[in-house]
Design a protein around this motif. Structure first.
Motif, PDB file in Angstrom:
ATOM      1  N   HIS A 192     -19.014   1.500   1.632  1.00  0.00           N
ATOM      2  CA  HIS A 192     -18.436   0.198   1.284  1.00  0.00           C
ATOM      3  C   HIS A 192     -19.481  -0.896   1.453  1.00  0.00           C
ATOM      4  O   HIS A 192     -19.595  -1.791   0.606  1.00  0.00           O
ATOM      5  CB  HIS A 192     -17.221  -0.072   2.176  1.00  0.00           C
ATOM      6  N   ASP A 236     -10.335  -5.513  -0.519  1.00  0.00           N
ATOM      7  CA  ASP A 236     -10.871  -5.808   0.810  1.00  0.00           C
ATOM      8  C   ASP A 236     -12.379  -6.077   0.705  1.00  0.00           C
ATOM      9  O   ASP A 236     -13.185  -5.165   0.693  1.00  0.00           O
ATOM     10  CB  ASP A 236     -10.597  -4.606   1.727  1.00  0.00           C
ATOM     11  N   SER A 241       0.834  -1.208   0.000  1.00  0.00           N
ATOM     12  CA  SER A 241       0.000   0.000   0.000  1.00  0.00           C
ATOM     13  C   SER A 241       0.867   1.255   0.000  1.00  0.00           C
ATOM     14  O   SER A 241       1.979   1.276   0.541  1.00  0.00           O
ATOM     15  CB  SER A 241      -0.950  -0.004   1.190  1.00  0.00           C
ATOM     16  N   SER A 260      -6.524  -1.929  -0.336  1.00  0.00           N
ATOM     17  CA  SER A 260      -7.918  -1.677   0.044  1.00  0.00           C
ATOM     18  C   SER A 260      -8.922  -2.085  -1.026  1.00  0.00           C
ATOM     19  O   SER A 260     -10.029  -2.497  -0.715  1.00  0.00           O
ATOM     20  CB  SER A 260      -8.108  -0.206   0.392  1.00  0.00           C
ATOM     21  N   THR A 294     -10.454  -2.824   6.084  1.00  0.00           N
ATOM     22  CA  THR A 294      -9.856  -1.493   5.942  1.00  0.00           C
ATOM     23  C   THR A 294     -10.912  -0.421   5.659  1.00  0.00           C
ATOM     24  O   THR A 294     -10.649   0.759   5.778  1.00  0.00           O
ATOM     25  CB  THR A 294      -8.817  -1.470   4.790  1.00  0.00           C
ATOM     26  N   HIS A 295     -12.101  -0.877   5.269  1.00  0.00           N
ATOM     27  CA  HIS A 295     -13.196   0.079   5.016  1.00  0.00           C
ATOM     28  C   HIS A 295     -14.226  -0.087   6.120  1.00  0.00           C
ATOM     29  O   HIS A 295     -14.765  -1.173   6.272  1.00  0.00           O
ATOM     30  CB  HIS A 295     -13.907  -0.229   3.696  1.00  0.00           C
ATOM     31  N   LYS A 345      -2.986  -5.297   2.882  1.00  0.00           N
ATOM     32  CA  LYS A 345      -3.844  -4.112   3.080  1.00  0.00           C
ATOM     33  C   LYS A 345      -4.111  -3.338   1.795  1.00  0.00           C
ATOM     34  O   LYS A 345      -4.159  -2.104   1.804  1.00  0.00           O
ATOM     35  CB  LYS A 345      -3.222  -3.150   4.120  1.00  0.00           C
TER      36      LYS A 345
END
Lengths: 513, 286
Positions: free
Chosen positions: A489, A478, A237, A475, A483-484, A473
């Protein structure tokens, strides 16, 4: 020689003409794009401390070759692994076993045809990476050798090694896919970590990345002495805007390096040859028979087919519970005991560890352990040849198909239960909903990909890719909201899950009816 | 119960037909399906079983179109495919309960019915063993049990005697005869003797078309007066085969006894009583 050529051609064509190959090619193009992130992307694939390379042909050729050597090896293994098992499942192996072809010749036809498949994918990556140079590398000269050399010396030998390793594992563990995967992952990560060590250790550098990486690091140190140049490789990331951009030249490959690459290729091919002496030649039935003799006793008397005593009348029912119960039983027996042991350990850890770790690390790993269960959820009828029963059953889509989805989601939610309870007690309803949607997503993804590809490989590879990116990670991948933690989301996943469900449902309905 | 198949066609690609404008009426009793490989028997069976959809035509079960409404036949269907598998990690009870649930049956009586059927096929002692440990013949018996599980009104068997020993074949034929009194039984087999002994009617297929459907007696009549036997040496046999429709031949010390079909017999031939196999060869090779 001509026969071997025809066998290799046959193996290759069989794969290339499958629908999944087209999807694999499409996925390869996408992966190649991901190897060279755009200026605005929120991740990087290779960096030295705070440094990344300017997008000249040296850097793009180097990065894509290194990434292919490592990650195409990783995903390529899952792609080509199972070529012997396929011959067992289709019973072609029994015909092969009765022909004059020697063990070594047969095994090497598999090696070369699998190698060619990976080479085709690597070629796609190479073409895309050249295209990316013209897209991103404005102001730099194009030099084809900057691409050819690293692909030839780094990536291609790695693919041959992976193909060899896959076949060796298949020879020694013909029916133990989990053991094959486990040993491969051990070898893979051991090699990867030893390649990242500061000391030169060419002996364990299967991917051939250690020396080239060092040479590039030296170029950076020359330009920026005493800077932090710790290598980070993978999908990491953080975008390019946070790094210092340096101009890199293609490293020169020493004779010693090339000799090591040749040594590894030769050594593994010799190992394959030795392993071919232990090849079962599809004579696997005998072991099964021993079990049969022990268990199926008292069957010497044959069937009377007298069903006059069958007085019990039947009751019509449309309940889903017996179907769901049996699906869960099939799931339970599919995995070996040690997988369930690890799953239970994962569940316990989800109940104890910090919520971020439980949600972000333990959950995706615990779910990944169920890969064998979910990967053939939509295709097992074909694999076990029970599809005629299923296709002629009463309302198969509304009942059987739906019950499979429910059973799959029950399993995913049961595994996530400790985490779900903790999120509930913490009144984190968004994260709670995200985990539930994640469970639905992964099961529906398995079903959708199974329905369109009629196989399980693509889901297995994609699931592995998802877990890998989740642990790093990234995102965008995910799917379970670690992570959200936003309603946006959740809403997006809800739409995504609904689309997946209806697409799978209607595709399946078209198949059945 | 009446099954009407009207002008069914199954087309593969632009020119190849699995079935071509096939029509047949089937009522209670046993219908034997005969035909060489590629005749379309399996295609027909898959279409009746609602596994495959025809390219054109309709099938009516007591007036209901099962092409449009496949679940109407699935409720009353028992189907034994030619090449089926089982879930190897389930035992016989678990697998059959699963199949029962798929067929839309359940309740407390299901377990008892499974037990009774497993007794009937002599698998009760091994019912708790995983199916992966069963032999081919035992799996075939499990297949036969699943057919009977929902007390079906239409039973379709595709090569059902594969894996059964000779004694079991005889008993299985008796079972079919018992079942056929108030049900439709469709039996497809390459073994003419399996059909000969029990079928009320026989349908002979060739290249996706129905050549004839009639009682066994009437079909055998097609070949009556045309079946002969003669004796000759090996060299003459090769020549003979090119000129006559040979049904079978077997060795008699230095010579061969040859059974053949012809409008006019060869010299030194004896007229024989025609069988269903003779009629089948006559119908498919003429």
């Amino acid at each position: 020689m001509l026969q071997l050529k025809n066998s290799i051609k046959g193996n290759f064509l069989q794969y290339v003409r499958s629908y999944s190959f087209l999807i694999t090619i499409a996925a390869s193009i996408y992966v190649a794009f991901s190897f060279v992130p755009s200026e605005s992307a929120n991740y990087s694939t290779m960096r030295y401390g705070d440094f990344v390379g300017a997008y000249n042909s040296s850097w793009i050729g180097f990065v894509t070759a290194i990434m292919s050597s490592v990650f195409l090896s990783l995903f390529g293994f899952f792609l080509i692994n199972g070529s012997l098992k396929k011959d067992i499942d289709t019973r072609i192996g029994q015909i092969v076993g009765a022909t004059r072809i020697s063990n070594a010749a047969y095994i090497f036809t598999k090696i070369w045809s699998n190698f060619i498949i990976l080479l085709v994918i690597l070629s796609m990556v190479l073409i895309v990476s050249i295209g990316l140079f013209f897209l991103y590398g404005k102001g730099f000269d194009f030099n084809i050798l900057d691409f050819i050399q690293p692909y030839l010396f780094i990536a291609i030998p790695s693919l041959l090694l992976i193909v060899s390793l896959s076949i060796i594992l298949e020879i020694f563990f013909p029916k133990k896919v989990f053991v094959q995967y486990g040993i491969f992952l051990l070898v893979f990560f051991f090699t990867l970590f030893s390649s990242s060590e500061t000391e030169n250790n060419n002996v364990t550098d299967l991917f051939g990345i250690q020396q080239p990486l060092k040479l590039v690091e030296q170029q950076i140190i020359q330009q920026y002495p005493k800077s932090d140049t710790k290598l980070t490789i993978g999908l990491v990331s953080g975008g390019r805007d946070t790094y210092k951009v340096v101009e890199i030249k293609t490293p020169s490959f020493s004779k010693q390096y090339l000799l090591y690459r040749l040594f590894w290729m030769f050594a593994l091919l010799v190992l394959v040859y030795i392993a071919s002496f232990f090849f079962h030649r599809f004579n696997l039935k005998e072991k099964q028979r021993i079990v049969e003799d022990k268990t199926t006793t008292n069957t010497s008397t044959n069937a009377s087919f007298d069903i006059k005593k069958t007085t019990e009348s039947i009751t019509k029912t449309t309940k889903l519970t017996p179907l769901i119960r049996t699906e869960l039983t099939v799931f339970l027996r599919k995995n070996p005991k040690w997988v369930w042991f690890l799953t239970v350990c994962g569940m316990a850890m989800m109940g104890i560890l910090h919520l971020d770790i439980a949600h972000g690390i333990i959950l995706p790993i615990a779910w990944f352990l169920q890969i064998a269960v979910w990967s053939d959820i939509a295709t097992k009828d074909k694999a076990y040849r029970t599809h005629y029963f299923v296709n002629s059953s009463y309302k198969p889509v509304q009942r059987l198909f739906v019950s499979r989805i429910i059973a799959g989601v029950i399993l995913a939610l049961t595994i996530a239960l400790p985490l779900l309870l903790r999120l509930l007690f913490a009144l984190d309803f968004i994260a709670f909903a995200n985990v539930i949607l994640g469970a639905l997503f992964i099961v529906l993804l398995a079903i959708f990909l199974g329905v369109i590809t009629k196989g399980k490989k693509l889901f297995e590879i994609l699931f592995f890719f998802l877990v890998y990116s989740n642990l790093n990670k990234i995102s965008i991948t995910d799917y379970f909201g670690s992570t959200h933690n936003t309603l946006n989301h959740t809403g997006l996943m809800l739409i995504f899950v609904t689309i997946l469900f209806f697409m799978s449902y209607f595709l399946k309905k078209r198949n059945y009816e | 119960m009446q099954l009407e198949i009207k002008n069914i066609s199954k087309k593969y690609g632009s020119n190849k037909f699995g079935l071509k404008e096939y029509s047949i009426n089937i009522s209670s009793g046993i219908l034997g399906l005969l035909g060489p490989n590629g005749a379309g028997k399996s295609t027909l069976i898959k279409i009746i079983s609602s596994i495959s959809k025809p390219t054109a035509g309709n099938i009516f079960l007591d007036g209901v179109d099962i092409v449009k409404n496949p679940n109407s036949i699935r409720k009353v269907l028992g189907y034994l495919p030619q090449d089926f598998g089982v879930y190897p990690n389930l035992n016989a009870y678990e697998f059959l309960e699963y199949i029962g649930a798929m067929k839309g049956i359940g309740g407390k009586g299901l377990r008892q019915r499974i037990e009774q059927l497993l007794e009937g096929v002599n698998l009760i002692d091994v019912a708790k063993n995983k199916l992966g440990t069963y032999s081919g013949g035992m799996k075939q018996r499990i297949g036969i049990v699943q057919v009977l599980l929902n007390d079906p009104k239409i039973l379709i068997f595709d090569e059902p005697t594969v894996g059964l020993d000779p004694e079991e074949r005889l008993r299985f034929r008796d079972l079919l005869s018992d079942l056929a009194s108030d049900r439709i039984v469709i039996l497809s087999s390459h073994i003419v003797s399996d059909i000969e002994s029990i079928a009320d009617e026989v349908a002979i297929m060739k290249k996706g078309e129905l050549i004839i459907k009639d009682s066994q007696e009437n079909i055998i009549n097609l070949a009556t007066g045309k079946v002969f036997e003669t004796t000759m040496d090996k060299i003459a046999l090769s020549q003979f085969k090119t000129n006559y429709n040979v049904v079978s031949s077997y060795r008699l010390q230095n010579e061969f006894r040859v059974r053949y079909i012809a409008e006019k017999p060869a010299e030194n031939s004896q007229l024989m009583t025609a069988t269903l196999e003779d009629a089948y060869i006559y119908a498919t090779k003429k």
